[in-house]
Design an enzyme around this catalytic site. Structure first.
Site, PDB file in Angstrom:
ATOM      1  N   ARG A 112      16.775  68.136 -48.662  1.00  0.00           N
ATOM      2  CA  ARG A 112      17.285  69.510 -48.858  1.00  0.00           C
ATOM      3  C   ARG A 112      16.964  70.426 -47.675  1.00  0.00           C
ATOM      4  O   ARG A 112      15.932  70.286 -47.024  1.00  0.00           O
ATOM      5  CB  ARG A 112      16.747  70.061 -50.178  1.00  0.00           C
ATOM      6  CG  ARG A 112      17.249  69.198 -51.323  1.00  0.00           C
ATOM      7  CD  ARG A 112      16.927  69.749 -52.651  1.00  0.00           C
ATOM      8  NE  ARG A 112      17.642  70.983 -52.923  1.00  0.00           N
ATOM      9  CZ  ARG A 112      17.459  71.720 -54.001  1.00  0.00           C
ATOM     10  NH1 ARG A 112      16.551  71.356 -54.879  1.00  0.00           N
ATOM     11  NH2 ARG A 112      18.141  72.813 -54.191  1.00  0.00           N
TER      12      ARG A 112
ATOM     13  N   SER B  13      20.812  83.396 -51.894  1.00  0.00           N
ATOM     14  CA  SER B  13      19.814  82.497 -52.470  1.00  0.00           C
ATOM     15  C   SER B  13      18.588  83.265 -52.938  1.00  0.00           C
ATOM     16  O   SER B  13      17.897  83.905 -52.155  1.00  0.00           O
ATOM     17  CB  SER B  13      19.399  81.445 -51.436  1.00  0.00           C
ATOM     18  OG  SER B  13      18.202  80.814 -51.839  1.00  0.00           O
TER      19      SER B  13
ATOM     20  N   ASP C 139      23.819  76.911 -61.214  1.00  0.00           N
ATOM     21  CA  ASP C 139      23.277  75.671 -61.780  1.00  0.00           C
ATOM     22  C   ASP C 139      24.110  75.134 -62.945  1.00  0.00           C
ATOM     23  O   ASP C 139      23.871  74.023 -63.425  1.00  0.00           O
ATOM     24  CB  ASP C 139      21.839  75.899 -62.276  1.00  0.00           C
ATOM     25  CG  ASP C 139      20.868  76.124 -61.111  1.00  0.00           C
ATOM     26  OD1 ASP C 139      21.173  75.695 -59.988  1.00  0.00           O
ATOM     27  OD2 ASP C 139      19.811  76.743 -61.343  1.00  0.00           O
TER      28      ASP C 139
ATOM     29  N   LYS D 266      22.131  71.076 -53.579  1.00  0.00           N
ATOM     30  CA  LYS D 266      21.180  71.152 -54.706  1.00  0.00           C
ATOM     31  C   LYS D 266      20.439  69.805 -54.809  1.00  0.00           C
ATOM     32  O   LYS D 266      20.385  69.055 -53.855  1.00  0.00           O
ATOM     33  CB  LYS D 266      21.931  71.507 -55.987  1.00  0.00           C
ATOM     34  CG  LYS D 266      22.544  72.916 -55.958  1.00  0.00           C
ATOM     35  CD  LYS D 266      21.465  73.973 -55.961  1.00  0.00           C
ATOM     36  CE  LYS D 266      22.044  75.375 -55.913  1.00  0.00           C
ATOM     37  NZ  LYS D 266      21.018  76.385 -55.668  1.00  0.00           N
TER      38      LYS D 266
ATOM     39  N   ARG E  91      26.224  68.123 -55.776  1.00  0.00           N
ATOM     40  CA  ARG E  91      26.737  68.145 -57.155  1.00  0.00           C
ATOM     41  C   ARG E  91      28.260  68.132 -57.224  1.00  0.00           C
ATOM     42  O   ARG E  91      28.818  67.808 -58.279  1.00  0.00           O
ATOM     43  CB  ARG E  91      26.171  69.359 -57.908  1.00  0.00           C
ATOM     44  CG  ARG E  91      24.720  69.162 -58.270  1.00  0.00           C
ATOM     45  CD  ARG E  91      24.117  70.332 -59.003  1.00  0.00           C
ATOM     46  NE  ARG E  91      22.763  69.980 -59.438  1.00  0.00           N
ATOM     47  CZ  ARG E  91      21.835  70.857 -59.774  1.00  0.00           C
ATOM     48  NH1 ARG E  91      22.084  72.147 -59.725  1.00  0.00           N
ATOM     49  NH2 ARG E  91      20.636  70.451 -60.167  1.00  0.00           N
TER      50      ARG E  91
ATOM     51  N   GLN F  71      15.999  81.835 -53.923  1.00  0.00           N
ATOM     52  CA  GLN F  71      14.814  81.136 -53.399  1.00  0.00           C
ATOM     53  C   GLN F  71      14.441  81.687 -52.033  1.00  0.00           C
ATOM     54  O   GLN F  71      13.262  81.890 -51.741  1.00  0.00           O
ATOM     55  CB  GLN F  71      15.085  79.636 -53.316  1.00  0.00           C
ATOM     56  CG  GLN F  71      15.287  79.003 -54.681  1.00  0.00           C
ATOM     57  CD  GLN F  71      15.557  77.517 -54.604  1.00  0.00           C
ATOM     58  OE1 GLN F  71      15.610  76.941 -53.524  1.00  0.00           O
ATOM     59  NE2 GLN F  71      15.738  76.903 -55.757  1.00  0.00           N
TER      60      GLN F  71
HETATM   61  C1  S3P Z   1      16.463  79.363 -58.319  1.00  0.00           C
HETATM   62  C2  S3P Z   1      17.505  79.764 -57.527  1.00  0.00           C
HETATM   63  C3  S3P Z   1      18.739  78.982 -57.341  1.00  0.00           C
HETATM   64  C4  S3P Z   1      18.892  77.903 -58.411  1.00  0.00           C
HETATM   65  C5  S3P Z   1      17.602  77.161 -58.654  1.00  0.00           C
HETATM   66  C6  S3P Z   1      16.516  78.123 -59.106  1.00  0.00           C
HETATM   67  C7  S3P Z   1      15.263  80.203 -58.407  1.00  0.00           C
HETATM   68  O1  S3P Z   1      18.699  78.353 -56.084  1.00  0.00           O
HETATM   69  O2  S3P Z   1      19.905  77.003 -58.034  1.00  0.00           O
HETATM   70  O3  S3P Z   1      17.790  76.165 -59.641  1.00  0.00           O
HETATM   71  O4  S3P Z   1      14.442  80.012 -59.319  1.00  0.00           O
HETATM   72  O5  S3P Z   1      15.110  81.096 -57.554  1.00  0.00           O
HETATM   73  P1  S3P Z   1      19.169  79.136 -54.762  1.00  0.00           P
HETATM   74  O6  S3P Z   1      18.338  80.320 -54.625  1.00  0.00           O
HETATM   75  O7  S3P Z   1      18.949  78.170 -53.637  1.00  0.00           O
HETATM   76  O8  S3P Z   1      20.607  79.444 -54.983  1.00  0.00           O
END
Ligand code: S3P
Length: 450
Positions: free
Chosen positions: A130, A174, A327, A354, A358, A176
């Site tokens: 990733r 994102s 998701d 992911k 997917r 994250q």
């Molecule tokens: C998440 C953010 C999403 C999601 C992941 C959980 C999080 O990813 O797909 O399952 O908890 O911040 P991205 O931020 O990369 O889109």
């Protein structure tokens, strides 16, 4: 393609009747990670109820322990955390194993970027593929030192530094990435800002506020959002109630929606408005979904969902909705396969990076199950024929929990049973999926069991 090994547990789902009952689903994964991380950084005691005890979250718990936090599961199922305080992390004596979890990996990279030692990270085969450049770039801009495999892939090491605040505009939508920077900002003097062109899930913002950290959020007229965190604020332990995960709820919701006569209620589900795109889309497809008992719980919207089954119709899903349901596309592809007419789902480039690609993995499995579709670079166009797909295939899950659960939902309605090559991957986010689904009327079990 993931290598097969002897520990894989093939699981088969056979056609069943309507799904009926009232259930809860395991705790929200995003909130569970954050509650362990923030609790581990706060001063004093944090208690967490409803924590998801899936493998992804347990990796975060173990990593925070290695960084010095005390984290225990109590006999009543709550979790008690005593944090180290911002700036108080200790050097882990082994590699932090992030398992399958991109969220744990990216958020913890932000946590340790300011710590005065080197932290080593690794994970499973899926995590090693990733992209981590998206967090490495801003962390390096703040001053962290990162050594990684080519293209910023895991395993990698971060040597923390005294960081400087930045004003970052992530090139991808994102949560994250946003959260990684916000967590790095906690021990950075001055104000760090993240400007996101499309708002992503805001659990980090909500939970930081709950721990007493001031987070300023400005909503611009063009729809973008600026999130500002002033560093070196006190964080105090807090009580957290984690609701059921809407991403997990999506699997039984779609399973009920595709079976005429189903009547399913899921109580206490997180309904953060930045995460509820799947329920809006299923409603657009004609699903009978009612949301009730909506309330605020520790700064997060929570409610009950009732779904009754019937024929779905194909729709064009607005690409701008993707971020609020990213998701949930694998199981939405399944809903589209049972619908009458064409469902167009585009703007999904992120789905390719992911836990698996997917788009490709779902397209391959759906085709093997007799579903008519077109794969495009940024999505899938699925032609539903208003009759159940043939099924009858064995699908590779590629270490991806959501691929496994999506195809088991498909098998609950297809003409012939569907097998996934490895059911164990569901432990990542939805422990007890099979038992819960069977309680509602599904027929899911180890391959070969009658
Ligand atoms: C998440 C953010 C999403 C999601 C992941 C959980 C999080 O990813 O797909 O399952 O908890 O911040 P991205 O931020 O990369 O889109």
């Amino acid at each position: 393609m993931t290598t097969k090994n002897s520990t894989q547990r093939p699981v088969t789902s056979s056609r069943c009747g309507p799904l009926r009952g009232e259930i809860t689903v395991p705790g929200d994964k995003s909130m569970s990670h954050r509650s362990l991380i923030l609790g581990g950084l706060a001063v004093g005691k944090t208690t967490v109820s409803g924590l998801l005890e899936g493998e992804d979250v347990l990796c975060t718990a173990e990593a925070m322990r290695k960084l010095g936090a005390s984290i225990e599961r109590c006999d009543d199922g709550t979790w008690e955390i005593h944090g180290v305080g911002v700036g108080g992390l200790q050097e882990p004596d082994t590699v932090l194993d992030m398992g399958n979890s991109g969220t744990a990996a990216r958020l913890l990279m932000g946590v340790v970027a300011s710590a005065p030692f080197t932290t080593f990270f690794s994970g499973d085969a899926s995590l090693h593929k990733r992209p981590m450049r998206r967090v490495a770039v801003p962390l390096e801009e703040m001053g962290a030192q990162i050594t990684s495999r080519s293209n910023a892939r895991f395993p990698l090491a971060i040597t923390g530094q005294d960081l400087i605040p930045i004003d970052y505009h992530p090139p991808v939508a994102s949560a994250q990435v946003k959260s990684c920077i916000m967590l790095a900002a906690l021990d950075t003097p001055g104000i760090t800002t993240v400007t996101e062109s499309k708002p992503t899930r805001d659990h980090t913002e909500n939970m930081l506020s709950h721990f007493g950290v001031t987070v300023d959020v400005t909503q611009n007229d063009d729809g973008s959002r600026v999130i500002a965190v002033a560093g070196q604020q006190e964080m105090e332990g807090a009580d957290i109630l984690v609701p059921g995960d809407p991403s997990s709820a999506a699997f039984p919701v779609v399973a009920a929606a595709i079976h005429d006569g189903s009547d399913l209620t899921i109580t206490n589900v997180g309904l953060n408005p930045l995460r509820d795109g799947i329920f809006e889309t299923l409603s657009d497809m004609g699903a009978d979904i009612q949301i009730s008992n909506v309330r605020l719980q520790a700064g997060e919207q929570v409610g009950d969902i009732r779904v009754r089954g019937g024929m779905l119709k194909g729709v064009t899903v607005p690409p701008e909705r993707a971020v609020s349901m990213i998701d949930e596309y694998p199981v939405l592809f399944v809903a589209a396969a049972f619908a009458h007419g064409t469902t167009t789902m585009r703007g999904l480039e992120e789905l390719r990076v992911k836990e698996s690609d997917r788009i490709a993995v779902m397209a391959e499995g759906l085709k093997a199950c007799g579903v008519s579709l077109e794969e495009v670079e940024d999505g899938l166009i699925i032609h539903g024929r208003a009759v159940p797909p043939k099924g009858g295939a064995t699908v590779n899950t590629e270490l991806d929990h959501r691929i496994a659960m999506s195809f088991l939902v498909l098998g609950s309605g297809s003409e012939e049973p569907v097998t996934v090559d490895d059911g164990a991957v569901m432990e990542t986010s939805f422990p007890g999926f099979t038992t819960l689904m069977n309680r509602l009327g599904a027929k899911i079990g180890p391959k070969g069991a009658s």
